[in-house]
Motif scaffolding. Structure first.
Motif, PDB file in Angstrom:
ATOM      1  N   HIS A 222       0.829  -1.204   0.000  1.00  0.00           N
ATOM      2  CA  HIS A 222       0.000   0.000   0.000  1.00  0.00           C
ATOM      3  C   HIS A 222       0.872   1.265   0.000  1.00  0.00           C
ATOM      4  CE1 HIS A 222      -3.875  -1.926   0.213  1.00  0.00           C
ATOM      5  NE2 HIS A 222      -3.451  -2.698   1.195  1.00  0.00           N
TER       6      HIS A 222
ATOM      7  N   GLY B 234       1.687   2.015  -3.504  1.00  0.00           N
ATOM      8  CA  GLY B 234       0.566   2.651  -4.182  1.00  0.00           C
ATOM      9  C   GLY B 234       0.505   4.142  -3.917  1.00  0.00           C
ATOM     10  N   ARG B 235       0.766   4.518  -2.682  1.00  0.00           N
ATOM     11  CA  ARG B 235       0.772   5.938  -2.357  1.00  0.00           C
ATOM     12  C   ARG B 235       1.915   6.670  -3.057  1.00  0.00           C
ATOM     13  NH1 ARG B 235      -2.460   3.649   0.780  1.00  0.00           N
ATOM     14  NH2 ARG B 235      -3.919   4.726   2.179  1.00  0.00           N
TER      15      ARG B 235
ATOM     16  N   LYS C 173       2.986   6.011  -5.942  1.00  0.00           N
ATOM     17  CA  LYS C 173       2.542   6.246  -7.320  1.00  0.00           C
ATOM     18  C   LYS C 173       1.725   7.529  -7.421  1.00  0.00           C
ATOM     19  CE  LYS C 173       0.418   2.906  -9.604  1.00  0.00           C
ATOM     20  NZ  LYS C 173      -0.691   2.004 -10.018  1.00  0.00           N
ATOM     21  N   VAL C 174       0.820   7.719  -6.491  1.00  0.00           N
ATOM     22  CA  VAL C 174      -0.048   8.899  -6.527  1.00  0.00           C
ATOM     23  C   VAL C 174       0.765  10.167  -6.295  1.00  0.00           C
ATOM     24  CG1 VAL C 174      -2.093   9.955  -5.538  1.00  0.00           C
ATOM     25  CG2 VAL C 174      -1.940   7.468  -5.690  1.00  0.00           C
TER      26      VAL C 174
ATOM     27  N   TRP D 202      -6.680  13.080  -4.867  1.00  0.00           N
ATOM     28  CA  TRP D 202      -6.395  11.646  -4.665  1.00  0.00           C
ATOM     29  C   TRP D 202      -5.236  11.469  -3.685  1.00  0.00           C
ATOM     30  CZ3 TRP D 202      -4.090   8.102  -9.028  1.00  0.00           C
ATOM     31  CH2 TRP D 202      -4.186   6.763  -8.644  1.00  0.00           C
ATOM     32  N   LYS D 203      -4.180  12.252  -3.886  1.00  0.00           N
ATOM     33  CA  LYS D 203      -3.034  12.170  -2.986  1.00  0.00           C
ATOM     34  C   LYS D 203      -3.435  12.548  -1.562  1.00  0.00           C
ATOM     35  CE  LYS D 203      -0.182  15.541  -2.548  1.00  0.00           C
ATOM     36  NZ  LYS D 203       0.834  16.605  -2.758  1.00  0.00           N
TER      37      LYS D 203
ATOM     38  N   LEU E 215      -5.404   9.748   0.213  1.00  0.00           N
ATOM     39  CA  LEU E 215      -4.627   8.597   0.653  1.00  0.00           C
ATOM     40  C   LEU E 215      -3.708   8.932   1.824  1.00  0.00           C
ATOM     41  CD1 LEU E 215      -3.651   6.997  -2.780  1.00  0.00           C
ATOM     42  CD2 LEU E 215      -5.547   6.392  -1.269  1.00  0.00           C
TER      43      LEU E 215
ATOM     44  N   ASP F 188      -4.593   5.895   5.803  1.00  0.00           N
ATOM     45  CA  ASP F 188      -3.731   4.830   5.281  1.00  0.00           C
ATOM     46  C   ASP F 188      -4.459   3.510   5.080  1.00  0.00           C
ATOM     47  OD1 ASP F 188      -4.095   4.003   7.873  1.00  0.00           O
ATOM     48  OD2 ASP F 188      -1.992   4.176   8.473  1.00  0.00           O
TER      49      ASP F 188
ATOM     50  N   TRP G 197      -7.183   1.798  -0.097  1.00  0.00           N
ATOM     51  CA  TRP G 197      -6.377   1.262  -1.188  1.00  0.00           C
ATOM     52  C   TRP G 197      -6.359   2.287  -2.308  1.00  0.00           C
ATOM     53  CZ3 TRP G 197      -8.203  -3.039  -5.021  1.00  0.00           C
ATOM     54  CH2 TRP G 197      -7.137  -3.419  -5.840  1.00  0.00           C
ATOM     55  N   ASP G 198      -5.196   2.519  -2.912  1.00  0.00           N
ATOM     56  CA  ASP G 198      -5.066   3.580  -3.903  1.00  0.00           C
ATOM     57  C   ASP G 198      -6.061   3.430  -5.049  1.00  0.00           C
ATOM     58  OD1 ASP G 198      -3.755   1.298  -4.754  1.00  0.00           O
ATOM     59  OD2 ASP G 198      -2.071   2.329  -5.664  1.00  0.00           O
ATOM     60  N   GLN G 199      -6.291   2.200  -5.524  1.00  0.00           N
ATOM     61  CA  GLN G 199      -7.212   2.002  -6.641  1.00  0.00           C
ATOM     62  C   GLN G 199      -8.647   2.287  -6.228  1.00  0.00           C
ATOM     63  OE1 GLN G 199      -6.537  -0.981  -9.783  1.00  0.00           O
ATOM     64  NE2 GLN G 199      -8.394  -1.980  -9.056  1.00  0.00           N
TER      65      GLN G 199
END
Length: 633
Positions: A192, A195-196, A198-199, A283-284, A287, A291, A294-296
């Motif tokens: 996870h 994933g964060r 990525k954002v 989105w950032k 997230l 915590d 889930w990013d998706q």
């Protein structure tokens, strides 16, 4: 008054004025010619281009520095709307010269200048990962460069990956993540965190003013996607999905009104518009504030906040998120998930060319992803993968037509078919273990799909054909098969390769040319030998041979790269060494997984059994009690 009239008046005046005026005109002409030639000469153009690649004059000069900030409607940072072509970037795969040193870490800091060095047509293609995914990243880069796409960058989440990519000549930047170098595993806390990252990366790169094609490392490009993405210039975001039923039969965007699958953020394209930047920022913030999201899921929640109406009647775009974001859904038939590519082969049935495959919908972790890409012959392994020191064992699977095609596709017929193959594979594993050879797995046929939830055999509306060649992880625990289990408890390890191994273009000729066919025969029949040591094109070998006979005949043939049995039916009688047999059984019992799932029963999964044939009353039933719900070992 025209310049001709002015000149005529001067000629009628005093000669001094004529002389001065003529000198001025000649000077202007010569000055114009000089300036024009200086601006448009090749050397001058090269100097201009190289200046765009210069590092900031000060370490503190960043994107926010006045010299890098450009005007725009939003007052933010934007790339020039029209500028000369940026100088040719450094070629990928060109390694640093011998004797060179690793540049300092700050050299790889993500800046607009660093990204600009790789940009082409205002687009950058990016992925990121840690050292555990090094081979995935090399595969990702190799596919793109083979397709002529070099405007790419890789984000390194640990310094080990950063250094490894730098020495291979791959453009890389430091994400400053200080990530572990090991495989973090799907769903873990570290997963996870990735994933964060990525954002955060998307939110950081969009203000540079370039279009961003962001990809996960567990996908590969099969066709240059950039011309396709350019067909939708009005789109703020184009995203892949987990859609498993077709909504279009050509290469248009999927019909947003019919897509029920989640929007998958493993492949998506962002344009640096105000709406896209606003989405990335929110989105950032979402997230980082929670915590547990889930990013998706966060992305899907935001873009579904408002979905509709269509932007127009032609493009397939839809207004989403805040009502102004223009969203497009990449067709699942050609921007493939692990289901539409490996299970349905939707692109084949629709006669389309796939652009990408993402290893979703699989059941064996990272090893399962890697094995699926190998089955599809799109994973790049080093040369030693194709030339195992002990050689290879393969066999021709034997499946009666009745097991494949007769009767209904049901639990019973599915398990009858799969069990028939499991028994042959079990025999092949035993022989491979005895001969210390790597087993090339056969193609595996299934009648029913495997999922995480109850279903009627295949997904309704999907293009899954029955029967179909199913990925190995549908039946076998690929990650366990490749795991280094303790030899003292489980006996020697058994290496495996994918069923398409010998068809891979990377297979060296010297391996395929060193081939021995083994034809099973009835012991005592003509030319049926149990003590042959020659390497004739075909070796006739008796059925029902034991461990010692196999060793006697085949261990002397260690220089033969490939031994192929005509069948595994009745090829092996059993181990002579009972201790070794016990360890072997303990090992291979762990190799099979589950099928999932029957409806209206909890739990709904059914365990495969490597030794199903030793239980006369065995039936494909889910565990009847909680105590029964465990693997059969």
């Amino acid at each position: 008054m025209s310049w001709r009239n002015a000149f005529k008046e001067v000629t009628n005046s005093k000669p001094l004025f004529l002389t001065v005026y003529g000198a001025v005109l000649i000077g202007i002409v010569f000055s114009a010619v000089y300036v024009f030639s200086a601006v448009y000469s090749p050397d001058s153009a090269l100097s201009w281009s190289l200046s765009q690649h210069a590092a900031p004059s000060s370490p503190n000069q960043t994107l926010a520095s006045p010299s890098l900030r450009l005007g725009g409607a939003g007052g933010g940072v934007m790339a020039p709307t029209s500028q000369p072509e940026i100088g040719k970037p450094k070629p990928i795969w060109k390694i640093p010269p011998p004797g060179s040193k690793m540049p300092p870490l700050e050299t790889f800091r993500l800046t607009k200048e660093l990204v600009q060095e790789r940009v082409k047509d205002n687009v950058i293609v990016a992925t990121f990962g840690n050292y555990a995914f090094m081979d995935f990243i090399l595969t990702w880069v190799k596919h793109l460069t083979d397709l002529g796409v070099e405007n790419l960058l890789v984000g390194a989440m640990d310094t080990k990956l950063l250094e490894a990519l730098y020495w291979k000549g791959i453009p890389v930047f430091d994400m400053g993540s200080h990530m572990s170098t090991i495989d973090v595993g799907w769903g873990s806390q570290a997963f996870h965190k990735m994933g964060r990252e990525k954002v955060i990366l998307i939110d950081s790169m969009l203000p540079f003013g370039y279009e961003l094609l962001m990809c996960d490392t567990d996908m590969v490009w099969l066709k240059n996607p950039l011309p396709y993405l350019a067909r939708f210039p009005e789109a703020d975001v184009l995203t892949s999905t987990d859609q498993v039923t077709p909504t279009v039969t050509d290469d248009q965007l999927d019909n947003w009104q019919q897509v029920g699958g989640a929007y998958n953020i493993g492949i998506f394209h962002w344009r640096p518009t105000d709406s896209a930047k606003k989405l990335a920022r929110e989105w950032k913030e979402m997230l980082l504030a929670d915590d547990k999201i889930w990013d998706q899921n966060g992305f899907n929640d935001l873009v579904h906040r408002q979905l509709g109406p269509s932007v127009d009647d032609e493009s397939g775009l839809v207004y989403a998120y805040d009502g102004s974001l223009k969203l497009g859904l990449l067709p699942a038939s050609i921007f493939c998930s692990g289901h539409t590519y490996f299970v349905q082969a939707m692109y084949q049935q629709l006669r389309l060319e796939p652009y990408a495959v993402h290893t979703t919908f699989q059941y064996a972790g990272t090893e399962g992803k890697r094995h699926r890409l190998r089955e599809a012959k799109v994973f790049y392994d080093p040369p030693e993968y194709y030339d195992s020191p002990g050689g290879f064992l393969t066999f021709k699977p034997s499946i009666p037509k009745s097991l494949l095609l007769d009767g209904e596709h049901s639990l019973q017929t599915h398990f009858t078919l799969v069990n028939y193959q499991i028994k042959q594979i079990r025999t092949a594993l035993a022989i491979a273990s005895i001969l210390n050879r790597t087993l090339v797995m056969p193609p595996l046929w299934c009648r029913l799909d495997r999922l995480w939830f109850p279903h009627p055999g295949i997904l309704v509306g999907s293009m899954t054909r029955q029967p179909f060649i199913c990925p190995l992880d549908h039946v076998f625990e690929v990650h366990t098969m490749l795991q280094a289990l303790p030899i003292e408890e489980f006996g020697p390890g058994i290496n495996i390769r994918e069923y398409s191994f010998f068809d891979n273009p990377l297979m060296p000729a010297q391996v395929k040319d060193s081939w021995l066919d083994v034809q099973l025969c009835q012991e005592g029949s003509k030319n049926c030998q149990s003590n042959a040591t020659n390497t004739a094109a075909v070796l006739r070998f008796p059925r029902h041979s034991n461990e010692e006979t196999l060793k006697t005949v085949f261990l002397p043939l260690k220089d033969v790269k490939v031994i192929q049995f005509s069948s595994m039916q009745d090829a092996f009688l059993g181990f002579t060494d009972k201790t070794r047999e016990e360890k072997f059984r303990k090992r291979v019992k762990r190799y099979v997984g589950i099928w999932c799932c029957v409806d209206k029963h909890e739990p709904g999964h059914i365990y495969y059994d490597m030794y199903w044939d030793e239980k006369p009353d065995w039936k494909p039933l889910p565990p009847q009690t909680p105590e029964d719900d465990h693997p059969l070992w």
